[in-house]
Design a protein around this motif. Structure first.
Motif, PDB file in Angstrom:
ATOM      1  N   PHE A 181       0.840  -1.195   0.000  1.00  0.00           N
ATOM      2  CA  PHE A 181       0.000   0.000   0.000  1.00  0.00           C
ATOM      3  C   PHE A 181       0.880   1.253   0.000  1.00  0.00           C
ATOM      4  CE2 PHE A 181      -3.630   2.317   2.473  1.00  0.00           C
ATOM      5  CZ  PHE A 181      -3.914   3.071   1.353  1.00  0.00           C
ATOM      6  N   MET A 182       1.914   1.251   0.843  1.00  0.00           N
ATOM      7  CA  MET A 182       2.813   2.405   0.911  1.00  0.00           C
ATOM      8  C   MET A 182       3.475   2.644  -0.446  1.00  0.00           C
ATOM      9  SD  MET A 182       6.189   3.006   3.261  1.00  0.00           S
ATOM     10  CE  MET A 182       7.051   1.678   2.451  1.00  0.00           C
ATOM     11  N   LYS A 183       3.926   1.575  -1.083  1.00  0.00           N
ATOM     12  CA  LYS A 183       4.566   1.721  -2.397  1.00  0.00           C
ATOM     13  C   LYS A 183       3.573   2.269  -3.418  1.00  0.00           C
ATOM     14  CE  LYS A 183       7.127  -0.779  -5.968  1.00  0.00           C
ATOM     15  NZ  LYS A 183       6.793   0.237  -6.907  1.00  0.00           N
ATOM     16  N   ALA A 184       2.365   1.725  -3.439  1.00  0.00           N
ATOM     17  CA  ALA A 184       1.344   2.204  -4.379  1.00  0.00           C
ATOM     18  C   ALA A 184       0.983   3.668  -4.096  1.00  0.00           C
ATOM     19  CB  ALA A 184       0.098   1.324  -4.295  1.00  0.00           C
ATOM     20  N   TRP A 185       0.863   4.014  -2.807  1.00  0.00           N
ATOM     21  CA  TRP A 185       0.534   5.400  -2.436  1.00  0.00           C
ATOM     22  C   TRP A 185       1.633   6.344  -2.909  1.00  0.00           C
ATOM     23  CZ3 TRP A 185      -3.610   7.744  -0.045  1.00  0.00           C
ATOM     24  CH2 TRP A 185      -3.426   9.080   0.306  1.00  0.00           C
ATOM     25  N   ASN A 186       2.877   6.004  -2.636  1.00  0.00           N
ATOM     26  CA  ASN A 186       3.985   6.879  -3.000  1.00  0.00           C
ATOM     27  C   ASN A 186       4.180   6.937  -4.516  1.00  0.00           C
ATOM     28  OD1 ASN A 186       4.431   7.624  -0.352  1.00  0.00           O
ATOM     29  ND2 ASN A 186       5.876   5.971   0.008  1.00  0.00           N
ATOM     30  N   ASP A 187       3.861   5.844  -5.229  1.00  0.00           N
ATOM     31  CA  ASP A 187       3.881   5.886  -6.699  1.00  0.00           C
ATOM     32  C   ASP A 187       2.823   6.854  -7.212  1.00  0.00           C
ATOM     33  OD1 ASP A 187       5.924   4.039  -6.777  1.00  0.00           O
ATOM     34  OD2 ASP A 187       4.640   2.348  -7.335  1.00  0.00           O
ATOM     35  N   GLU A 188       1.626   6.795  -6.621  1.00  0.00           N
ATOM     36  CA  GLU A 188       0.546   7.721  -7.000  1.00  0.00           C
ATOM     37  C   GLU A 188       0.940   9.163  -6.674  1.00  0.00           C
ATOM     38  OE1 GLU A 188      -3.215   9.160  -8.309  1.00  0.00           O
ATOM     39  OE2 GLU A 188      -2.089   7.322  -8.705  1.00  0.00           O
ATOM     40  N   SER A 189       1.574   9.353  -5.531  1.00  0.00           N
ATOM     41  CA  SER A 189       2.036  10.687  -5.136  1.00  0.00           C
ATOM     42  C   SER A 189       3.039  11.230  -6.161  1.00  0.00           C
ATOM     43  CB  SER A 189       2.677  10.628  -3.747  1.00  0.00           C
ATOM     44  OG  SER A 189       3.328  11.827  -3.449  1.00  0.00           O
ATOM     45  N   GLY A 190       3.990  10.403  -6.562  1.00  0.00           N
ATOM     46  CA  GLY A 190       4.978  10.823  -7.552  1.00  0.00           C
ATOM     47  C   GLY A 190       4.356  11.099  -8.907  1.00  0.00           C
ATOM     48  N   ARG A 191       3.398  10.248  -9.309  1.00  0.00           N
ATOM     49  CA  ARG A 191       2.717  10.444 -10.583  1.00  0.00           C
ATOM     50  C   ARG A 191       1.977  11.781 -10.593  1.00  0.00           C
ATOM     51  NH1 ARG A 191      -2.012  10.137 -12.571  1.00  0.00           N
ATOM     52  NH2 ARG A 191      -3.036   9.321 -10.719  1.00  0.00           N
ATOM     53  N   ARG A 192       1.290  12.076  -9.509  1.00  0.00           N
ATOM     54  CA  ARG A 192       0.558  13.346  -9.416  1.00  0.00           C
ATOM     55  C   ARG A 192       1.514  14.531  -9.377  1.00  0.00           C
ATOM     56  NH1 ARG A 192      -4.904  13.405  -6.848  1.00  0.00           N
ATOM     57  NH2 ARG A 192      -5.760  11.342  -7.203  1.00  0.00           N
ATOM     58  N   TYR A 193       2.636  14.349  -8.707  1.00  0.00           N
ATOM     59  CA  TYR A 193       3.624  15.423  -8.622  1.00  0.00           C
ATOM     60  C   TYR A 193       4.137  15.769 -10.019  1.00  0.00           C
ATOM     61  CZ  TYR A 193       7.724  17.997  -6.996  1.00  0.00           C
ATOM     62  OH  TYR A 193       8.677  18.955  -6.781  1.00  0.00           O
ATOM     63  N   LEU A 194       4.436  14.739 -10.826  1.00  0.00           N
ATOM     64  CA  LEU A 194       4.908  14.980 -12.194  1.00  0.00           C
ATOM     65  C   LEU A 194       3.810  15.602 -13.049  1.00  0.00           C
ATOM     66  CD1 LEU A 194       7.015  11.776 -12.883  1.00  0.00           C
ATOM     67  CD2 LEU A 194       7.839  14.105 -12.521  1.00  0.00           C
ATOM     68  N   GLN A 195       2.564  15.149 -12.889  1.00  0.00           N
ATOM     69  CA  GLN A 195       1.458  15.725 -13.650  1.00  0.00           C
ATOM     70  C   GLN A 195       1.231  17.177 -13.281  1.00  0.00           C
ATOM     71  OE1 GLN A 195      -1.886  13.168 -12.888  1.00  0.00           O
ATOM     72  NE2 GLN A 195      -1.509  11.927 -14.719  1.00  0.00           N
ATOM     73  N   ARG A 196       1.448  17.495 -12.018  1.00  0.00           N
ATOM     74  CA  ARG A 196       1.230  18.867 -11.536  1.00  0.00           C
ATOM     75  C   ARG A 196       2.187  19.851 -12.214  1.00  0.00           C
ATOM     76  NH1 ARG A 196      -2.270  21.968  -8.295  1.00  0.00           N
ATOM     77  NH2 ARG A 196      -1.092  23.832  -7.829  1.00  0.00           N
ATOM     78  N   LEU A 197       3.353  19.373 -12.617  1.00  0.00           N
ATOM     79  CA  LEU A 197       4.323  20.244 -13.284  1.00  0.00           C
ATOM     80  C   LEU A 197       3.793  20.779 -14.608  1.00  0.00           C
ATOM     81  CD1 LEU A 197       7.594  18.222 -12.608  1.00  0.00           C
ATOM     82  CD2 LEU A 197       6.782  20.260 -11.400  1.00  0.00           C
ATOM     83  N   THR A 198       2.921  20.017 -15.259  1.00  0.00           N
ATOM     84  CA  THR A 198       2.376  20.446 -16.551  1.00  0.00           C
ATOM     85  C   THR A 198       0.907  20.844 -16.486  1.00  0.00           C
ATOM     86  OG1 THR A 198       1.879  18.154 -17.137  1.00  0.00           O
ATOM     87  CG2 THR A 198       4.004  19.032 -17.853  1.00  0.00           C
ATOM     88  N   ASP A 199       0.213  20.450 -15.402  1.00  0.00           N
ATOM     89  CA  ASP A 199      -1.224  20.716 -15.304  1.00  0.00           C
ATOM     90  C   ASP A 199      -1.558  21.196 -13.896  1.00  0.00           C
ATOM     91  OD1 ASP A 199      -3.964  20.780 -15.484  1.00  0.00           O
ATOM     92  OD2 ASP A 199      -4.212  18.615 -15.785  1.00  0.00           O
ATOM     93  N   ASP A 200      -1.920  22.465 -13.775  1.00  0.00           N
ATOM     94  CA  ASP A 200      -2.200  23.042 -12.457  1.00  0.00           C
ATOM     95  C   ASP A 200      -3.488  22.528 -11.832  1.00  0.00           C
ATOM     96  OD1 ASP A 200       0.099  24.522 -12.445  1.00  0.00           O
ATOM     97  OD2 ASP A 200      -0.833  26.339 -13.222  1.00  0.00           O
ATOM     98  N   SER A 201      -4.329  21.868 -12.600  1.00  0.00           N
ATOM     99  CA  SER A 201      -5.598  21.375 -12.044  1.00  0.00           C
ATOM    100  C   SER A 201      -5.417  20.077 -11.256  1.00  0.00           C
ATOM    101  CB  SER A 201      -6.616  21.160 -13.160  1.00  0.00           C
ATOM    102  OG  SER A 201      -6.201  20.102 -13.999  1.00  0.00           O
ATOM    103  N   VAL A 202      -4.259  19.433 -11.371  1.00  0.00           N
ATOM    104  CA  VAL A 202      -4.006  18.183 -10.646  1.00  0.00           C
ATOM    105  C   VAL A 202      -3.731  18.509  -9.182  1.00  0.00           C
ATOM    106  CG1 VAL A 202      -2.449  16.210 -10.430  1.00  0.00           C
ATOM    107  CG2 VAL A 202      -3.102  17.037 -12.689  1.00  0.00           C
ATOM    108  N   THR A 203      -4.427  17.816  -8.284  1.00  0.00           N
ATOM    109  CA  THR A 203      -4.211  18.001  -6.851  1.00  0.00           C
ATOM    110  C   THR A 203      -3.168  16.991  -6.387  1.00  0.00           C
ATOM    111  OG1 THR A 203      -6.503  18.668  -6.580  1.00  0.00           O
ATOM    112  CG2 THR A 203      -5.310  18.047  -4.587  1.00  0.00           C
ATOM    113  N   ILE A 204      -2.093  17.496  -5.818  1.00  0.00           N
ATOM    114  CA  ILE A 204      -1.040  16.599  -5.349  1.00  0.00           C
ATOM    115  C   ILE A 204      -1.455  15.954  -4.031  1.00  0.00           C
ATOM    116  CG2 ILE A 204       0.823  17.849  -6.477  1.00  0.00           C
ATOM    117  CD1 ILE A 204       1.518  19.030  -3.710  1.00  0.00           C
ATOM    118  N   ILE A 205      -0.855  14.822  -3.746  1.00  0.00           N
ATOM    119  CA  ILE A 205      -0.993  14.195  -2.437  1.00  0.00           C
ATOM    120  C   ILE A 205       0.417  13.974  -1.925  1.00  0.00           C
ATOM    121  CG2 ILE A 205      -3.234  13.130  -2.847  1.00  0.00           C
ATOM    122  CD1 ILE A 205      -1.784  10.506  -3.418  1.00  0.00           C
TER     123      ILE A 205
END
Length: 159
Positions: free
Chosen positions: A92-116
């Motif tokens: 779960f921790m690995k999946a959560w942190n993977d999702e966190s990283g994915r959102r972080y990268l998406q946030r760099l190009t799209d301001d509508s993405v909410t990071i976790i």
């Protein structure tokens, strides 16, 4: 004429080799430096995204988004098994942190993405336990309210 082209090509090759040597030196200087400590390696990996605890009391957009993502993801994992089990909280921790990283990268190009924020194993377990306590208290309050309502109905029928 042929010698001019040859001289030109030789100088270009020499410049290319010089640029490659500079690039190799930069890579070697970065990778062959003194051995890093564990905490240095952690900050190199994590950057400015440290493990941030869940905010239970806050209703910020990040807290609400983390709650939504947690509720979606926690059904795939079991808090009651050992963390290293197939459905344990290490995965779960690995999946959560993977999702966190994915959102972080998406946030760099799209301001509508909410990071976790990234979470540790302990933070995920403690958050699950808090939510279970809240659910249990809610069920207890609901049962207590139902008992009072039944008692009220009985008193009204007797009257």
């Amino acid at each position: 004429m042929k010698t001019m082209k040859t001289i030109f090509l030789m100088s270009k090759i020499s410049d290319d080799i010089s640029n490659m040597n500079t690039a190799f030196d930069a890579v070697l200087a970065r990778n062959v430096s003194s051995q890093a400590t564990s905490i240095q390696s952690f900050f190199k990996f994590a950057g400015d995204r440290p493990w941030t605890p869940f905010s239970v009391d806050s209703m910020s957009t990040i807290a609400v988004e983390e709650w939504k993502v947690f509720n979606e993801m926690c059904n795939n994992y079991n808090r009651k098994v050992t963390p290293s089990a197939e459905k344990g909280y290490n995965h779960f921790m690995k999946a959560w942190n993977d999702e966190s990283g994915r959102r972080y990268l998406q946030r760099l190009t799209d301001d509508s993405v909410t990071i976790i924020y990234r979470k540790s194993l302990k933070q995920l377990q403690e958050y699950y336990d808090k939510l279970e306590d809240i659910r249990a208290a809610s069920m207890e309050a609901q049962d207590s309210g139902n008992r009072r309502l039944r008692n009220l109905h009985q008193v009204l029928r007797q009257a």
